[in-house]
Design a protein around this motif. Structure first.
Motif, PDB file in Angstrom:
ATOM      1  N   HIS A 230     -38.011 -45.032  31.670  1.00 55.34           N
ATOM      2  CA  HIS A 230     -38.026 -44.845  30.260  1.00 55.34           C
ATOM      3  C   HIS A 230     -37.367 -45.862  29.486  1.00 55.34           C
ATOM      4  N   LEU A 231     -36.542 -46.316  29.855  1.00 55.78           N
ATOM      5  CA  LEU A 231     -35.867 -47.695  29.231  1.00 55.78           C
ATOM      6  C   LEU A 231     -37.002 -48.825  29.042  1.00 55.78           C
ATOM      7  N   ALA A 232     -37.538 -49.008  30.003  1.00 55.88           N
ATOM      8  CA  ALA A 232     -38.665 -50.148  30.258  1.00 55.88           C
ATOM      9  C   ALA A 232     -39.724 -49.846  29.002  1.00 55.88           C
ATOM     10  N   MET A 233     -39.991 -48.569  28.945  1.00 51.52           N
ATOM     11  CA  MET A 233     -40.947 -47.979  27.979  1.00 51.52           C
ATOM     12  C   MET A 233     -40.610 -48.258  26.395  1.00 51.52           C
ATOM     13  N   GLN A 234     -39.363 -48.040  26.167  1.00 50.87           N
ATOM     14  CA  GLN A 234     -38.498 -48.456  25.081  1.00 50.87           C
ATOM     15  C   GLN A 234     -38.842 -49.712  24.615  1.00 50.87           C
ATOM     16  N   VAL A 235     -38.401 -50.767  25.394  1.00 47.36           N
ATOM     17  CA  VAL A 235     -38.373 -51.999  25.086  1.00 47.36           C
ATOM     18  C   VAL A 235     -39.591 -52.822  25.337  1.00 47.36           C
ATOM     19  N   ARG A 236     -40.774 -52.197  25.614  1.00 40.47           N
ATOM     20  CA  ARG A 236     -41.969 -53.058  26.122  1.00 40.47           C
ATOM     21  C   ARG A 236     -42.460 -53.487  24.797  1.00 40.47           C
ATOM     22  N   ASP A 237     -42.512 -52.959  23.649  1.00 38.62           N
ATOM     23  CA  ASP A 237     -43.126 -53.235  22.457  1.00 38.62           C
ATOM     24  C   ASP A 237     -42.041 -53.896  21.545  1.00 38.62           C
ATOM     25  N   PRO A 238     -41.809 -55.115  21.426  1.00 35.38           N
ATOM     26  CA  PRO A 238     -40.819 -55.661  20.576  1.00 35.38           C
ATOM     27  C   PRO A 238     -41.318 -55.547  18.984  1.00 35.38           C
ATOM     28  N   GLY A 239     -42.371 -55.369  18.738  1.00 36.24           N
ATOM     29  CA  GLY A 239     -42.542 -55.343  17.237  1.00 36.24           C
ATOM     30  C   GLY A 239     -42.768 -53.805  16.694  1.00 36.24           C
ATOM     31  N   ARG A 240     -42.330 -53.001  17.591  1.00 40.23           N
ATOM     32  CA  ARG A 240     -42.650 -51.440  17.079  1.00 40.23           C
ATOM     33  C   ARG A 240     -41.489 -51.122  16.148  1.00 40.23           C
ATOM     34  N   TRP A 241     -40.224 -51.583  16.264  1.00 38.52           N
ATOM     35  CA  TRP A 241     -39.332 -51.532  15.005  1.00 38.52           C
ATOM     36  C   TRP A 241     -39.733 -51.918  13.924  1.00 38.52           C
TER      37      TRP A 241
ATOM     38  N   LEU B 160     -34.876 -41.980  16.455  1.00 32.50           N
ATOM     39  CA  LEU B 160     -35.661 -41.820  17.736  1.00 32.50           C
ATOM     40  C   LEU B 160     -36.287 -43.477  17.925  1.00 32.50           C
ATOM     41  N   GLU B 161     -36.370 -44.286  16.997  1.00 34.91           N
ATOM     42  CA  GLU B 161     -36.951 -45.550  16.748  1.00 34.91           C
ATOM     43  C   GLU B 161     -35.786 -46.549  17.121  1.00 34.91           C
ATOM     44  N   GLY B 162     -34.879 -46.220  16.426  1.00 34.37           N
ATOM     45  CA  GLY B 162     -33.462 -46.976  16.488  1.00 34.37           C
ATOM     46  C   GLY B 162     -32.996 -46.899  18.045  1.00 34.37           C
ATOM     47  N   SER B 163     -33.047 -45.894  18.750  1.00 33.22           N
ATOM     48  CA  SER B 163     -32.661 -45.959  20.287  1.00 33.22           C
ATOM     49  C   SER B 163     -33.336 -46.866  21.061  1.00 33.22           C
ATOM     50  N   ALA B 164     -34.464 -47.556  20.589  1.00 25.69           N
ATOM     51  CA  ALA B 164     -35.161 -48.405  21.360  1.00 25.69           C
ATOM     52  C   ALA B 164     -34.346 -49.824  21.138  1.00 25.69           C
ATOM     53  N   LEU B 165     -33.604 -50.033  20.313  1.00 31.09           N
ATOM     54  CA  LEU B 165     -32.975 -51.247  19.883  1.00 31.09           C
ATOM     55  C   LEU B 165     -31.730 -51.207  20.972  1.00 31.09           C
ATOM     56  N   GLY B 166     -31.170 -49.961  20.855  1.00 32.05           N
ATOM     57  CA  GLY B 166     -30.105 -49.646  21.988  1.00 32.05           C
ATOM     58  C   GLY B 166     -30.355 -49.837  23.443  1.00 32.05           C
TER      59      GLY B 166
END
Length: 184
Positions: free
Chosen positions: A129-140, A102-108
Motif C-alpha cells: 500500500h505504501l509503494a502504491m502511494q509513492v509510485r506516481d510522483p506527479g500525483r500531488w 488522502l493525497e497528502g498522506s502519499a507525501l508522508g
C-alpha cells in the motif's frame, strides 16, 4: 479569489493540530507488531471513506484496501473488523478537503517506505500500500492543479471535509492503539 497555495495553506493551517496528533499517534513503528497496528488503523480509516470516495466524480481517490488487506495477510493475524463509522463528505468542497488529506498522506508515505524497508518489508511483501502511494510522483502536483482550478469554493466546507477526514483517521488509529495486540 483563492489560488492553490491559498487553499492549500488554509487547509494545512486549519488541520495542523489534527495532523500533528495523527503523526504522534502513528509514531515510529520500529517492529512488525507496531507496523501491523499501523496497517490495521490504515485499513479501518480508508474503509470508512469507501462510500464517500466512490461518489467523487472529479478525482479518482486511491483507497488501497486490496493492498492493505494483502499486506495484513502477509504479516499474519486475524481479519480486521470494520471501522466504527463511515465518513461522509456530501459537497464538492467537503470532498476536496477530504481528498487533500488522502493525497497528502502519499507525501508522508515516502518516509514510511524507508521505515518499512528497515523492517525487511517491500513493495512485494508487507508494504504494497505504501509503494502504491509513492509510485506516481506527479500525483500531488496534479492534485494541487485541481485545487488551483477551484474558483468559488466554500472554504468552510473544504476545511470541514479535511477536519472530518483527519478526525476519522484519529478515531480509527486511537481505537487500534487501545485494543490488545492482534499478532505476535
Amino acid at each position: 479569489m483563492l489560488n492553490a497555495n491559498g487553499l492549500r495553506n488554509v487547509l494545512r493551517h486549519s488541520t495542523q493540530n489534527e495532523h500533528d496528533r495523527l503523526d504522534a499517534l502513528i509514531g515510529n513503528f520500529s517492529d512488525l507488531a507496531s507496523y501491523r497496528s499501523f496497517l490495521v488503523g490504515s485499513y479501518r480509516f480508508r474503509k470508512s471513506l469507501e462510500a464517500t470516495t466512490a461518489a467523487i466524480d472529479f478525482w479518482q481517490a486511491e483507497l488501497l484496501l486490496d493492498e492493505l488487506a494483502q499486506d495484513l495477510e502477509e504479516l499474519g493475524g486475524d481479519s480486521v473488523r470494520a471501522p466504527t463509522a463511515a465518513v461522509f463528505a456530501n459537497t464538492p468542497a467537503e470532498q476536496l478537503g477530504l481528498l487533500y488529506v488522502l493525497e497528502g498522506s502519499a507525501l508522508g508515505a515516502r518516509l514510511l517506505v524507508r521505515r518499512t524497508e528497515a523492517l525487511g518489508l517491500s513493495a512485494t511483501h508487507g508494504a504494497r500500500h505504501l509503494a502504491m502511494q509513492v509510485r506516481d510522483p506527479g500525483r500531488w502536483r496534479r492534485f494541487l492543479d485541481l485545487l488551483e482550478s477551484q474558483k468559488d469554493i466554500d472554504l468552510a466546507l473544504a476545511v470541514r471535509g479535511a477536519q472530518t477526514c483527519f478526525s476519522a483517521a484519529l478515531a480509527n488509529f486511537t481505537e487500534v492503539h487501545s485494543e490488545p495486540a492482534q499478532c505476535a
